[in-house]
Write an enzyme that holds these catalytic residues in place. Structure first.
Site, PDB file in Angstrom:
ATOM      1  N   SER A 158       1.093  -2.371 -47.046  1.00  0.00           N
ATOM      2  CA  SER A 158       1.271  -1.835 -48.391  1.00  0.00           C
ATOM      3  C   SER A 158       0.257  -0.745 -48.728  1.00  0.00           C
ATOM      4  O   SER A 158       0.406  -0.078 -49.757  1.00  0.00           O
ATOM      5  CB  SER A 158       1.168  -2.968 -49.420  1.00  0.00           C
ATOM      6  OG  SER A 158      -0.132  -3.521 -49.430  1.00  0.00           O
ATOM      7  N   LYS A 196      -0.882  -6.328 -58.420  1.00  0.00           N
ATOM      8  CA  LYS A 196      -1.647  -5.128 -58.066  1.00  0.00           C
ATOM      9  C   LYS A 196      -1.847  -4.228 -59.282  1.00  0.00           C
ATOM     10  O   LYS A 196      -2.952  -3.722 -59.522  1.00  0.00           O
ATOM     11  CB  LYS A 196      -0.924  -4.376 -56.948  1.00  0.00           C
ATOM     12  CG  LYS A 196      -0.938  -5.123 -55.618  1.00  0.00           C
ATOM     13  CD  LYS A 196      -0.118  -4.398 -54.569  1.00  0.00           C
ATOM     14  CE  LYS A 196      -0.188  -5.149 -53.233  1.00  0.00           C
ATOM     15  NZ  LYS A 196       0.624  -4.516 -52.183  1.00  0.00           N
TER      16      LYS A 196
END
Length: 809
Positions: free
Chosen positions: A658, A701
């Site tokens: 990611s 996140k």
């Protein structure tokens, strides 16, 4: 397509509480079945209804989706319509008590037989002593004894008359019977005997010798007469005890006349009691002459008090259907049963009454539910279960004996036929591992019941979800939830699914939130109604209880120990995002990612991988971005680049791809010499064509970087860049959405590397023109120009090296 600034409504698609059609959970009916698990419901219906061998079930799904609840409901519904299974009993094997016999009786009859046998033992303990104390018995027994004495005395009298006819007297002495001659009624002393004529002495001696031989014969016949007498006594005893036993057994015979096996057993019981009637007599009243001496028994011999009892392993009830049992502790003994022992004269002894049933005994004829992980953790339990299912019989084998660890005398009970539907429950990884590693698994568990952890979200499914909430509220006896609270719980279910188009089916976690919301409602003075405020407080408190590590990391970022910039611009540096998972709780952590470039041979060095901190997926992501650089900028020349990438202040493992988009942005920034905005954080993976791909944990996140910026100060320039494919996964906290609505924070969605680099630098990424070149002032143009310079320097260096000029080796 340029980066898109997402509107607040896209960050947390809320629940339309007006469409729920209720004011509170009191207005909603209970959910009649299960929502969102149609595949599992169909598989359960098939598996439970399928009666062929091997069609046991394995329910696979994450914890909290209702596997056990659904399996219990289905099994109980089916079991209620099925016949009550028979009762299995162990009884004494009168031929070899170490091998108890098993009997099958209709439900309820086994308990009745056991109670009847207990009553019989009690009655026999009273009736048999009484019959042997009766006048009739005493008279007949005394007659037998008198007859014995008469035979003995009659023989002695006849011998005495014969002796008297020959002038010889039989005198009893302490040492026995002595023969002496007499004359005129007086015994002849030895001196007078010697004065008799020789012929007379020889005649007397011959007569005495003949009489003594006849006396010996009389005494030789005495044991046989005693045996005959004892045989008559034994016959009398049997006759008297048989009459009592037959009378007491008659009601049992009538009660169980329809069961041939019981009738045969009662006949064996009758024979054994008659043959061992003295066991029922008190020791003080036993007469060795009448009943014979009581034989000493081996220490491990069967206790007479248990000799005629019935051990009912599976007591049933005619008022219920087939059994449905969940075994929470599936050890070997708990599943297959055990044989207990007791201490007697320094030894461990046992008998059939000490056989204890296992769960498989109790579930025989019905359904057994077992947690697969717990089963696999118990030594020998999994192999024992498979062996039992293959053989279709329950064989009681003490574990210690089968392993050679126990030499104590034990039993070998007759095996019991087994008919049971086993339902295992576990996570998918257990099912797939067993399928791969155990060749017998697929033949024994042919029905896969796959539970989904998510439900498609829509107006109808939200209404059904509201009914599920109402069902759980009433089941837990909680206060009513108003529609605002229902909406908050639905939104929490969306957040748990990590997809704003789905609802979580982790019913267990939803139930936890309901209970905790009710608790906070009471704390807030609302005892009859739970509101949205209470639900949000419950969720916040859950995060607070688990958030110590998250708060510590945010504190270190705020204090400057962990270096993360939220303002300014820097070349070759970008804010990446990762998720740290701690059990059920996870949170986002910002990390500084930096890149350095120089002349080289086209290698992008992943420092995390070099020091073995990077996982294989992370390394794959770095290799993909390296491939993208080569395809984008080095189609007609070598990629003369050496670059290094690192997660700064990373002291643990790094896994996942990611961060590959952020790493690529840092590389492009350093190549082009263009600074990146530190007010933005980036997450997303990249493919070889520069496309930005979806990642996991997008909500955590974004919230992690938001908390970092909020702790310092929201400037209105800060935000997070995410893949456009992740927009459908957004379900952010309300405070993040509020900040976006006020323009103090932003969330951007991108599809391609070019969209992201333009947003981060404020400079167009640039597209190749008709001349095949990028615009010179674009990011890609500057990066390509830098790579061309690297290539030229490398050629110059190689030429000098070849000619041996300075700069060569």
């Amino acid at each position: 397509m340029p980066a898109e600034r997402l509107a607040p409504g896209m960050l947390r698609p809320g629940c339309d509480i007006e469409a729920l059609g209720c004011a509170s959970t009191d207005d909603l009916e209970d959910l009649p079945g299960f929502i969102g698990q149609q595949r599992a419901v169909d598989a359960l219906d098939f598996g439970i209804g399928m009666r062929s061998d091997g069609y046991n079930l394995f329910l696979l799904g994450p914890p909290g989706v209702g596997k056990l609840t659904l399996a219990h409901a289905f099994a109980r519904e089916r079991a209620a319509a099925e016949a009550v299974p028979p009762e299995w009993c162990y009884v004494n094997n009168f031929d070899d008590h170490r091998k108890p016999r098993v009997m099958q009786l209709p439900a309820g009859r086994g308990i009745r037989l056991a109670e009847s046998m207990n009553d019989l033992i009690a009655e026999l303990s009273r009736a048999l002593p009484a019959i042997f104390e009766s006048d009739e018995y005493r008279t007949r027994a005394e007659a037998i004894e008198v007859d014995l004495n008469d035979r003995h005395q009659r023989a002695l009298r006849e011998l005495q008359h014969k002796a008297e006819s020959r002038d010889i007297a039989m005198i009893r002495t302490p040492s026995g019977i002595t023969m002496v001659p007499v004359k005129n009624g007086e015994t002849i002393d030895p001196e007078a005997f010697e004065k008799l004529p020789e012929a007379q002495r020889q005649r007397i001696q011959a007569d005495i010798k003949e009489l003594q031989e006849e006396l010996v014969q009389v005494f030789r016949h005495l044991p046989q007469w005693q045996r005959d007498s004892r045989a008559k006594i034994d016959s009398l005893n049997r006759e008297m005890s048989a009459a009592v036993v037959a009378q007491l057994l008659e009601p049992l015979r009538e009660s169980f006349a329809d069961i041939a096996e019981v009738s045969e057993y009662l006949s064996q019981v009758e024979q054994d009691i008659v043959g061992n009637f003295q066991l029922f007599l008190p020791d003080a009243k036993q007469n060795a002459m009448l009943f014979g001496p009581r034989a000493l028994r081996d220490p491990d011999d069967l206790s007479w008090t248990n000799r005629y009892r019935v051990n009912v392993l599976t007591p049933g009830s005619a008022n219920h259907g087939a059994p449905v049992i969940y075994e929470d502790n599936p050890t070997y003994n708990n599943l297959l049963g055990r044989i207990e022992h007791r201490a007697l004269q320094g030894a461990l002894v046992t008998d059939f009454t000490m056989i204890r049933p296992g769960t498989l005994h109790r579930a025989n004829g019905g359904y057994l539910l077992v947690d697969a992980l717990k089963l696999l953790r118990e030594p020998f339990a999994w192999e024992a279960l498979k062996r039992t299912l293959r053989s279709h019989e329950l064989r009681l084998e003490p574990l210690g004996e089968s392993l050679g660890l126990m030499s104590t005398a034990t039993l070998e009970p007759q095996s019991i036929p087994l008919s049971v539907k086993v339902i295992l429950l576990g996570e998918p990884v257990i099912y797939y591992l067993l399928s791969e590693l155990d060749p017998e698994f697929a033949d024994l568990f042919k029905v896969q019941v796959d539970f989904d952890d998510r439900l498609a979200r829509g107006a109808q499914s939200e209404r059904e979800y509201a009914r599920l909430i109402a069902t759980l509220v009433r089941r837990e006896a909680l206060p009513a939830f108003d529609r605002g609270a229902i909406g908050a719980v639905i939104e929490h279910g969306v957040r748990l699914s990590s997809d704003n188009e789905k609802l979580s089916m982790r019913v267990g976690r939803i139930g936890d939130v309901l209970r905790e919301s009710a608790y906070w409602a009471r704390k807030n003075g609302r005892v009859d109604l739970v509101t949205r405020v209470d639900v949000e407080q419950a969720i916040d408190k859950r995060d607070e209880r688990s958030g110590r590590i998250r708060e510590r990391m945010q504190e270190e970022i705020r204090r400057g120990t962990i270096l993360v910039d939220t303002t300014g611009e820097y070349v070759g540096r970008v804010n990446g995002l990762s998720v740290i998972g701690l059990g059920e709780y996870g949170f986002g952590r910002p990390s500084r990612i930096s890149a350095r470039t120089r002349v080289g041979d086209g290698q992008v060095v992943d420092i995390e991988r070099e020091v073995e901190l990077g996982g294989p997926i992370h390394s794959k992501g770095v290799m993909i971005l390296s491939s993208y650089l080569g395809a984008r900028f080095a189609t007609d020349r070598p990629l003369s680049l050496s670059a290094s990438l690192v997660f700064e202040q990373s002291y643990g493992g790094v896994e996942g791809d990611s961060a590959s988009a952020a790493e690529l942005f840092a590389l492009l920034s350093d190549l082009a010499g263009v600074p990146l905005r530190q007010s933005l954080a980036v997450t997303g993976s990249v493919n070889q064509h520069g496309g930005i791909q979806a990642i996991g944990g997008v909500n955590e996140k974004i919230e992690g970087f938001f908390d970092c910026c909020h702790a310092r100060e929201l400037t209105g320039d800060q935000g997070v860049v995410i893949p456009r494919a992740n927009v459908k996964h957004l379900m952010l906290r309300a405070d993040v959405v509020a900040a976006v609505a006020d323009g103090r924070f932003h969330v951007y969605a991108i599809d391609h590397v070019d969209d992201g680099i333009a947003l981060l630098t404020g400079i167009e990424a640039g597209e190749r023109g008709d001349d095949g070149c990028f615009p010179g002032d674009s990011v890609n143009g500057r990066a390509e120009q830098r790579l061309i310079e690297f290539s030229a320097r490398r050629r110059d260096f190689a030429a000098r090296e070849t000619n041996g000029e300075p700069g060569g080796p």
